[in-house]
Design a protein around this motif. Structure first.
Motif, PDB file in Angstrom:
ATOM      1  N   THR A 125      50.293 -63.084  -0.843  1.00 30.07           N
ATOM      2  CA  THR A 125      50.766 -63.521   0.390  1.00 30.07           C
ATOM      3  C   THR A 125      52.007 -62.911   0.399  1.00 30.07           C
ATOM      4  OG1 THR A 125      49.073 -64.884   1.039  1.00 30.07           O
ATOM      5  CG2 THR A 125      51.186 -65.082   2.259  1.00 30.07           C
ATOM      6  N   ARG A 126      53.042 -63.351  -0.595  1.00 33.15           N
ATOM      7  CA  ARG A 126      54.303 -63.045  -0.548  1.00 33.15           C
ATOM      8  C   ARG A 126      54.574 -61.436  -0.727  1.00 33.15           C
ATOM      9  NH1 ARG A 126      54.133 -68.008  -3.172  1.00 33.15           N
ATOM     10  NH2 ARG A 126      55.197 -69.719  -2.299  1.00 33.15           N
ATOM     11  N   THR A 127      54.036 -60.952  -1.598  1.00 40.68           N
ATOM     12  CA  THR A 127      53.855 -59.476  -1.636  1.00 40.68           C
ATOM     13  C   THR A 127      53.561 -58.905  -0.371  1.00 40.68           C
ATOM     14  OG1 THR A 127      53.487 -59.586  -3.949  1.00 40.68           O
ATOM     15  CG2 THR A 127      52.993 -57.470  -2.995  1.00 40.68           C
ATOM     16  N   LEU A 128      52.465 -59.083   0.231  1.00 44.64           N
ATOM     17  CA  LEU A 128      52.434 -58.327   1.543  1.00 44.64           C
ATOM     18  C   LEU A 128      53.253 -58.793   2.687  1.00 44.64           C
ATOM     19  CD1 LEU A 128      48.507 -59.095   1.754  1.00 44.64           C
ATOM     20  CD2 LEU A 128      49.554 -57.012   1.348  1.00 44.64           C
ATOM     21  N   GLY A 129      53.911 -60.071   2.347  1.00 47.65           N
ATOM     22  CA  GLY A 129      55.204 -60.322   3.439  1.00 47.65           C
ATOM     23  C   GLY A 129      56.385 -59.373   3.032  1.00 47.65           C
ATOM     24  N   ARG A 130      56.435 -59.031   1.738  1.00 45.86           N
ATOM     25  CA  ARG A 130      57.694 -58.103   1.489  1.00 45.86           C
ATOM     26  C   ARG A 130      57.431 -56.742   2.098  1.00 45.86           C
ATOM     27  NH1 ARG A 130      57.539 -60.848  -3.273  1.00 45.86           N
ATOM     28  NH2 ARG A 130      56.529 -59.295  -4.331  1.00 45.86           N
ATOM     29  N   LEU A 131      56.132 -56.287   1.918  1.00 49.24           N
ATOM     30  CA  LEU A 131      55.835 -54.974   2.287  1.00 49.24           C
ATOM     31  C   LEU A 131      55.607 -54.701   3.595  1.00 49.24           C
ATOM     32  CD1 LEU A 131      53.110 -54.585  -0.327  1.00 49.24           C
ATOM     33  CD2 LEU A 131      55.012 -53.003  -0.190  1.00 49.24           C
ATOM     34  N   THR A 132      55.371 -55.675   4.502  1.00 45.10           N
ATOM     35  CA  THR A 132      55.527 -55.660   6.004  1.00 45.10           C
ATOM     36  C   THR A 132      56.770 -56.172   6.705  1.00 45.10           C
ATOM     37  OG1 THR A 132      54.384 -57.807   5.936  1.00 45.10           O
ATOM     38  CG2 THR A 132      52.863 -55.870   5.897  1.00 45.10           C
ATOM     39  N   GLY A 133      57.858 -56.622   5.792  1.00 49.65           N
ATOM     40  CA  GLY A 133      58.941 -57.094   6.770  1.00 49.65           C
ATOM     41  C   GLY A 133      58.520 -58.496   7.304  1.00 49.65           C
ATOM     42  N   LEU A 134      57.636 -59.112   6.760  1.00 48.59           N
ATOM     43  CA  LEU A 134      57.319 -60.419   7.442  1.00 48.59           C
ATOM     44  C   LEU A 134      57.689 -61.654   6.459  1.00 48.59           C
ATOM     45  CD1 LEU A 134      53.986 -59.198   9.455  1.00 48.59           C
ATOM     46  CD2 LEU A 134      56.536 -59.831  10.478  1.00 48.59           C
ATOM     47  N   GLU A 135      58.516 -61.532   5.821  1.00 46.23           N
ATOM     48  CA  GLU A 135      58.688 -62.540   4.770  1.00 46.23           C
ATOM     49  C   GLU A 135      58.622 -63.932   5.187  1.00 46.23           C
ATOM     50  OE1 GLU A 135      61.131 -58.830   3.540  1.00 46.23           O
ATOM     51  OE2 GLU A 135      60.665 -59.932   5.098  1.00 46.23           O
ATOM     52  N   GLN A 136      59.322 -64.221   6.113  1.00 39.16           N
ATOM     53  CA  GLN A 136      59.398 -65.517   6.601  1.00 39.16           C
ATOM     54  C   GLN A 136      57.844 -66.192   6.960  1.00 39.16           C
ATOM     55  OE1 GLN A 136      62.335 -66.326   9.686  1.00 39.16           O
ATOM     56  NE2 GLN A 136      61.749 -68.731  10.003  1.00 39.16           N
ATOM     57  N   ARG A 137      57.053 -65.615   7.840  1.00 39.68           N
ATOM     58  CA  ARG A 137      55.832 -65.947   8.023  1.00 39.68           C
ATOM     59  C   ARG A 137      54.979 -65.896   6.866  1.00 39.68           C
ATOM     60  NH1 ARG A 137      54.216 -62.950  13.669  1.00 39.68           N
ATOM     61  NH2 ARG A 137      52.721 -64.576  13.635  1.00 39.68           N
ATOM     62  N   ALA A 138      55.223 -65.069   6.002  1.00 40.96           N
ATOM     63  CA  ALA A 138      54.209 -65.080   4.578  1.00 40.96           C
ATOM     64  C   ALA A 138      54.643 -66.254   3.752  1.00 40.96           C
ATOM     65  CB  ALA A 138      54.631 -63.543   3.852  1.00 40.96           C
ATOM     66  N   GLU A 139      56.294 -66.639   3.828  1.00 45.09           N
ATOM     67  CA  GLU A 139      56.237 -67.513   2.768  1.00 45.09           C
ATOM     68  C   GLU A 139      55.785 -68.935   3.290  1.00 45.09           C
ATOM     69  OE1 GLU A 139      57.503 -69.962  -0.090  1.00 45.09           O
ATOM     70  OE2 GLU A 139      57.813 -67.590  -0.109  1.00 45.09           O
ATOM     71  N   SER A 140      55.789 -69.148   4.594  1.00 43.83           N
ATOM     72  CA  SER A 140      55.195 -70.340   5.261  1.00 43.83           C
ATOM     73  C   SER A 140      53.769 -70.465   4.921  1.00 43.83           C
ATOM     74  CB  SER A 140      55.368 -70.508   6.828  1.00 43.83           C
ATOM     75  OG  SER A 140      54.755 -71.635   7.378  1.00 43.83           O
ATOM     76  N   LEU A 141      52.952 -69.243   5.150  1.00 40.01           N
ATOM     77  CA  LEU A 141      51.683 -69.465   4.799  1.00 40.01           C
ATOM     78  C   LEU A 141      51.408 -69.569   3.398  1.00 40.01           C
ATOM     79  CD1 LEU A 141      48.438 -69.164   5.508  1.00 40.01           C
ATOM     80  CD2 LEU A 141      48.848 -66.455   5.277  1.00 40.01           C
ATOM     81  N   ALA A 142      52.000 -68.811   2.159  1.00 40.90           N
ATOM     82  CA  ALA A 142      52.109 -69.035   0.956  1.00 40.90           C
ATOM     83  C   ALA A 142      52.406 -70.429   0.264  1.00 40.90           C
ATOM     84  CB  ALA A 142      53.088 -67.976   0.416  1.00 40.90           C
ATOM     85  N   SER A 143      53.513 -70.999   1.067  1.00 41.19           N
ATOM     86  CA  SER A 143      53.766 -72.193   0.562  1.00 41.19           C
ATOM     87  C   SER A 143      52.600 -73.176   0.753  1.00 41.19           C
ATOM     88  CB  SER A 143      54.974 -72.761   1.252  1.00 41.19           C
ATOM     89  OG  SER A 143      56.046 -72.112   0.780  1.00 41.19           O
ATOM     90  N   ALA A 144      51.935 -73.136   1.844  1.00 36.88           N
ATOM     91  CA  ALA A 144      50.732 -73.990   2.436  1.00 36.88           C
ATOM     92  C   ALA A 144      49.575 -73.780   1.333  1.00 36.88           C
ATOM     93  CB  ALA A 144      50.236 -73.768   3.541  1.00 36.88           C
ATOM     94  N   MET A 145      49.471 -72.460   0.663  1.00 36.44           N
ATOM     95  CA  MET A 145      48.351 -72.149   0.108  1.00 36.44           C
ATOM     96  C   MET A 145      48.750 -72.411  -1.483  1.00 36.44           C
ATOM     97  SD  MET A 145      46.739 -68.699   1.635  1.00 36.44           S
ATOM     98  CE  MET A 145      48.126 -67.700   1.641  1.00 36.44           C
ATOM     99  N   ASP A 146      49.835 -72.365  -1.830  1.00 40.60           N
ATOM    100  CA  ASP A 146      50.185 -73.037  -3.150  1.00 40.60           C
ATOM    101  C   ASP A 146      50.101 -74.517  -3.224  1.00 40.60           C
ATOM    102  OD1 ASP A 146      51.109 -70.571  -3.938  1.00 40.60           O
ATOM    103  OD2 ASP A 146      53.368 -70.900  -3.646  1.00 40.60           O
ATOM    104  N   ALA A 147      50.392 -75.261  -2.110  1.00 40.69           N
ATOM    105  CA  ALA A 147      50.157 -76.822  -2.212  1.00 40.69           C
ATOM    106  C   ALA A 147      48.580 -77.009  -2.199  1.00 40.69           C
ATOM    107  CB  ALA A 147      50.789 -77.248  -0.792  1.00 40.69           C
ATOM    108  N   SER A 148      47.776 -76.219  -1.480  1.00 38.99           N
ATOM    109  CA  SER A 148      46.398 -76.476  -1.800  1.00 38.99           C
ATOM    110  C   SER A 148      45.793 -76.450  -2.892  1.00 38.99           C
ATOM    111  CB  SER A 148      45.738 -75.582  -0.622  1.00 38.99           C
ATOM    112  OG  SER A 148      44.314 -75.797  -0.670  1.00 38.99           O
ATOM    113  N   ALA A 149      46.242 -75.334  -3.597  1.00 36.16           N
ATOM    114  CA  ALA A 149      45.839 -74.625  -5.151  1.00 36.16           C
ATOM    115  C   ALA A 149      46.243 -75.840  -6.138  1.00 36.16           C
ATOM    116  CB  ALA A 149      46.481 -73.370  -5.464  1.00 36.16           C
ATOM    117  N   ASN A 150      47.341 -76.695  -5.735  1.00 36.83           N
ATOM    118  CA  ASN A 150      47.846 -77.369  -6.783  1.00 36.83           C
ATOM    119  C   ASN A 150      47.429 -79.036  -6.573  1.00 36.83           C
ATOM    120  OD1 ASN A 150      49.450 -75.689  -8.305  1.00 36.83           O
ATOM    121  ND2 ASN A 150      51.233 -75.752  -6.680  1.00 36.83           N
TER     122      ASN A 150
END
Length: 287
Positions: A125-150
């Motif tokens: 998600t973070r990589t796709l956020g960087r590639l699309t210029g949507l880092e902030q929205r991607a980071e929010s989603l990625a953080s939630a998924m990281d928490a779920s995975a842990n």
């Protein structure tokens, strides 16, 4: 069964990473060649940039309005190129590495991403956020998924086997995302001692492992054909019709909806479906 094999193909392959190459350009026309990536792109707000998808990319519903470039196994280079993408996102596997090289040779940027386990969702998600210029929205989603995975899995209260092919029987092992879903839902995969994402086993081994539930990916809501075959009746869960029929689009891939998949599976297990009834396929969280 082809759909079943496709939706779990990344889970079966479990390939190592060969990192993509973000180069600073913001992608505007994206071809997504894995349902997981399509879901992530829509979730971070880049859905309007997806100009090509596989025929298996069926979520969110808006993705179905995007032209299909085929089944993606392997990618149809001509169909992908015809969409005039400035980025193609591929699952990191041997055939796709070759396809990525072919696309790069004709001037189309590619990125290869792992998508085998829950912990792969955040980095992708973070990589796709960087590639699309949507880092902030991607980071929010990625953080939630990281928490779920842990999240530490709860104590197991039931046992399950995931059967992804029946002749010969192929089951899911510890290296798979589905094994993680089972653990997070409070079930123990009876083949979690197998390190690989999947393995071929004998019916005799299935009988000996004696799972309480047999989980299959099914979009029809019907019992699998092997449930009626005489040789499979040796398995107690088959005789008792203890099947968990799981929607492929929700359970067949890691995605931003993985938390929903865990909730649905936990509910099915906690409800304890009667011996003569298959677990329901359709639930509000799975729609």
């Amino acid at each position: 069964m082809k759909r079943v094999l496709f939706v779990v193909l990344p889970l079966l392959l479990g390939c190592p990473s060969t990192a993509g190459r973000p180069d600073g350009r913001t992608a505007q026309r994206i071809v997504s060649l894995l349902p997981s990536f399509t879901e992530i792109l829509f979730a971070i707000g880049a859905g309007d940039r997806v100009v090509g998808r596989t025929q298996w990319c069926d979520y969110p519903p808006a993705a179905l309005q995007v032209p299909s470039v085929g089944d993606g196994m392997p990618p149809n280079i001509e169909a992908v190129a015809a969409r005039k993408p400035d980025l193609v996102v591929l699952y990191n596997s041997g055939p796709n590495v070759t396809a990525a090289r072919q696309l790069e040779r004709i001037g189309i940027r590619t990125v290869l991403l792992d998508m085998n386990r829950l912990e792969d969702l955040g980095p992708a998600t973070r990589t796709l956020g960087r590639l699309t210029g949507l880092e902030q929205r991607a980071e929010s989603l990625a953080s939630a998924m990281d928490a779920s995975a842990n999240v530490h899995p709860p104590a197991s209260t039931s046992t399950v086997v995931f059967v992804v092919w029946d002749n010969p029987p192929i089951i899911i092992g510890h290296g798979s995302y589905l094994d993680q879903l089972a653990a997070q839902a409070g079930a123990r995969n009876v083949f979690s001692d197998i390190a690989a994402p999947s393995a071929q086993v004998s019916l005799e081994t299935l009988v000996a492992r004696d799972p309480q539930w047999i989980a299959v990916l099914s979009d029809s809501g019907s019992l699998p054909s092997f449930a009626k075959r005489r040789e499979w009746q040796a398995i107690r869960a088959v005789r008792q019709k203890h099947f968990l029929l799981l929607r492929g689009s929700l359970f067949g891939r890691p995605s931003p909806r993985s938390g929903q998949a865990i909730q649905v599976l936990r509910a099915l297990l906690e409800n304890g479906v009667g011996a003569q009834h298959a677990a329901p396929l359709h639930g509000t969280a799975a729609q």
